[in-house]
Scaffold this motif. Sequence first.
Motif, PDB file in Angstrom:
ATOM      1  N   THR A 109      37.497  -3.582  11.547  1.00 20.25           N
ATOM      2  CA  THR A 109      38.623  -3.779  12.450  1.00 20.25           C
ATOM      3  C   THR A 109      38.366  -4.977  13.353  1.00 20.25           C
ATOM      4  N   LYS A 110      39.424  -5.695  13.670  1.00 18.50           N
ATOM      5  CA  LYS A 110      39.350  -6.799  14.629  1.00 18.50           C
ATOM      6  C   LYS A 110      40.233  -6.510  15.832  1.00 18.50           C
ATOM      7  N   ASN A 111      40.719  -5.291  15.935  1.00 18.28           N
ATOM      8  CA  ASN A 111      41.579  -4.886  17.038  1.00 18.28           C
ATOM      9  C   ASN A 111      40.808  -5.018  18.356  1.00 18.28           C
ATOM     10  N   PRO A 112      41.295  -5.850  19.281  1.00 16.70           N
ATOM     11  CA  PRO A 112      40.563  -6.050  20.536  1.00 16.70           C
ATOM     12  C   PRO A 112      40.463  -4.784  21.390  1.00 16.70           C
ATOM     13  N   LEU A 113      41.366  -3.832  21.196  1.00 17.20           N
ATOM     14  CA  LEU A 113      41.273  -2.579  21.948  1.00 17.20           C
ATOM     15  C   LEU A 113      40.091  -1.735  21.484  1.00 17.20           C
TER      16      LEU A 113
ATOM     17  N   LYS B 284      32.659   7.835  19.139  1.00 17.59           N
ATOM     18  CA  LYS B 284      33.793   8.595  18.643  1.00 17.59           C
ATOM     19  C   LYS B 284      35.070   8.141  19.332  1.00 17.59           C
ATOM     20  N   ILE B 285      36.117   7.870  18.537  1.00 11.81           N
ATOM     21  CA  ILE B 285      37.368   7.380  19.122  1.00 11.81           C
ATOM     22  C   ILE B 285      38.508   8.373  18.978  1.00 11.81           C
ATOM     23  N   ALA B 286      38.458   9.221  17.982  1.00 13.01           N
ATOM     24  CA  ALA B 286      39.508  10.213  17.743  1.00 13.01           C
ATOM     25  C   ALA B 286      38.878  11.336  16.940  1.00 13.01           C
ATOM     26  N   PRO B 287      39.523  12.488  16.886  1.00 12.30           N
ATOM     27  CA  PRO B 287      38.944  13.572  16.087  1.00 12.30           C
ATOM     28  C   PRO B 287      38.744  13.142  14.630  1.00 12.30           C
ATOM     29  N   GLY B 288      37.495  13.132  14.208  1.00 10.84           N
ATOM     30  CA  GLY B 288      37.182  12.790  12.825  1.00 10.84           C
ATOM     31  C   GLY B 288      36.869  11.329  12.562  1.00 10.84           C
ATOM     32  N   PHE B 289      36.932  10.455  13.578  1.00 12.22           N
ATOM     33  CA  PHE B 289      36.672   9.037  13.372  1.00 12.22           C
ATOM     34  C   PHE B 289      35.659   8.507  14.383  1.00 12.22           C
ATOM     35  N   VAL B 290      34.885   7.518  13.934  1.00 17.99           N
ATOM     36  CA  VAL B 290      33.853   6.937  14.774  1.00 17.99           C
ATOM     37  C   VAL B 290      33.833   5.416  14.573  1.00 17.99           C
TER      38      VAL B 290
ATOM     39  N   GLY C  80      36.209  -3.904  22.060  1.00 24.31           N
ATOM     40  CA  GLY C  80      35.825  -4.315  23.410  1.00 24.31           C
ATOM     41  C   GLY C  80      34.390  -3.952  23.727  1.00 24.31           C
ATOM     42  N   VAL C  81      33.917  -4.439  24.842  1.00 23.52           N
ATOM     43  CA  VAL C  81      32.527  -4.244  25.243  1.00 23.52           C
ATOM     44  C   VAL C  81      32.183  -2.767  25.349  1.00 23.52           C
ATOM     45  N   LYS C  82      33.059  -1.965  25.949  1.00 24.34           N
ATOM     46  CA  LYS C  82      32.756  -0.559  26.171  1.00 24.34           C
ATOM     47  C   LYS C  82      33.114   0.316  24.980  1.00 24.34           C
ATOM     48  N   LEU C  83      33.973  -0.144  24.097  1.00 28.95           N
ATOM     49  CA  LEU C  83      34.399   0.684  22.975  1.00 28.95           C
ATOM     50  C   LEU C  83      33.864   0.182  21.640  1.00 28.95           C
ATOM     51  N   GLY C  84      32.792  -0.550  21.627  1.00 21.46           N
ATOM     52  CA  GLY C  84      32.254  -1.097  20.396  1.00 21.46           C
ATOM     53  C   GLY C  84      31.584  -0.083  19.496  1.00 21.46           C
ATOM     54  N   HIS C  85      31.391   1.151  19.980  1.00 17.49           N
ATOM     55  CA  HIS C  85      30.777   2.186  19.164  1.00 17.49           C
ATOM     56  C   HIS C  85      31.123   3.555  19.745  1.00 17.49           C
TER      57      HIS C  85
ATOM     58  N   GLY D 174      27.285  -7.309  14.507  1.00 15.38           N
ATOM     59  CA  GLY D 174      28.329  -7.865  15.354  1.00 15.38           C
ATOM     60  C   GLY D 174      29.748  -7.574  14.907  1.00 15.38           C
ATOM     61  N   LYS D 175      29.928  -6.858  13.814  1.00 14.48           N
ATOM     62  CA  LYS D 175      31.253  -6.512  13.315  1.00 14.48           C
ATOM     63  C   LYS D 175      31.489  -5.023  13.546  1.00 14.48           C
ATOM     64  N   VAL D 176      32.723  -4.671  13.899  1.00 19.11           N
ATOM     65  CA  VAL D 176      33.056  -3.284  14.213  1.00 19.11           C
ATOM     66  C   VAL D 176      33.770  -2.648  13.035  1.00 19.11           C
ATOM     67  N   PHE D 177      33.333  -1.445  12.667  1.00 22.95           N
ATOM     68  CA  PHE D 177      33.904  -0.700  11.554  1.00 22.95           C
ATOM     69  C   PHE D 177      34.372   0.667  12.029  1.00 22.95           C
ATOM     70  N   ILE D 178      35.422   1.188  11.393  1.00 28.99           N
ATOM     71  CA  ILE D 178      35.908   2.545  11.632  1.00 28.99           C
ATOM     72  C   ILE D 178      35.538   3.366  10.409  1.00 28.99           C
ATOM     73  N   SER D 179      34.954   4.555  10.646  1.00 28.84           N
ATOM     74  CA  SER D 179      34.621   5.431   9.520  1.00 28.84           C
ATOM     75  C   SER D 179      34.805   6.879   9.931  1.00 28.84           C
ATOM     76  N   LYS D 180      34.718   7.767   8.947  1.00 25.60           N
ATOM     77  CA  LYS D 180      34.797   9.192   9.216  1.00 25.60           C
ATOM     78  C   LYS D 180      33.530   9.638   9.923  1.00 25.60           C
ATOM     79  N   CYS D 181      33.640  10.672  10.741  1.00 29.32           N
ATOM     80  CA  CYS D 181      32.460  11.249  11.379  1.00 29.32           C
ATOM     81  C   CYS D 181      31.571  11.853  10.297  1.00 29.32           C
ATOM     82  N   PRO D 182      30.268  11.731  10.446  1.00 26.46           N
ATOM     83  CA  PRO D 182      29.384  12.314   9.438  1.00 26.46           C
ATOM     84  C   PRO D 182      29.462  13.839   9.453  1.00 26.46           C
ATOM     85  N   ASP D 183      29.400  14.433   8.274  1.00 20.29           N
ATOM     86  CA  ASP D 183      29.421  15.888   8.134  1.00 20.29           C
ATOM     87  C   ASP D 183      27.981  16.387   8.169  1.00 20.29           C
ATOM     88  N   MET D 184      27.606  17.005   9.275  1.00 17.64           N
ATOM     89  CA  MET D 184      26.237  17.477   9.451  1.00 17.64           C
ATOM     90  C   MET D 184      26.109  18.978   9.209  1.00 17.64           C
TER      91      MET D 184
END
Length: 96
Positions: free
Chosen positions: A4-8, A18-24, A11-16, A30-40
């Motif tokens: 993702t290249k979405n600046p929202l 959990k962002i939503a249920p099931g996504f991280v 950003g500095v504070k949201l670069g890593h 230096g590149k930001v990726f969105i993926s599913k939460c790991p199943d532990m």
Amino acid sequence: MARTKNPLLTGVKLGHGKIAPGFVLKTRKGKVFISKCPDMSNVVPSKLQLKSNSNFTTAIEYARSIINDPVKKAAYKIRRGMSVYHSAVKDYLESH
């Protein structure tokens, strides 16, 4: 993983994290990726991990007992830059 290249999201504070249920958000080179939460749910902890978790749980109980007693809290030696709670946890873990 989706990049993702979405600046929202990058950003500095949201670069890593959990962002939503099931996504991280993950940052790789230096590149930001969105993926599913790991199943532990199928992971079996080792004996050493269980011992470490138990030791940490006991450290938390110890620190809470100090925080909940005003006399102990006032008399407790605080480490520089730490709260009484964090100092108590660190002292317990270092002694055990």
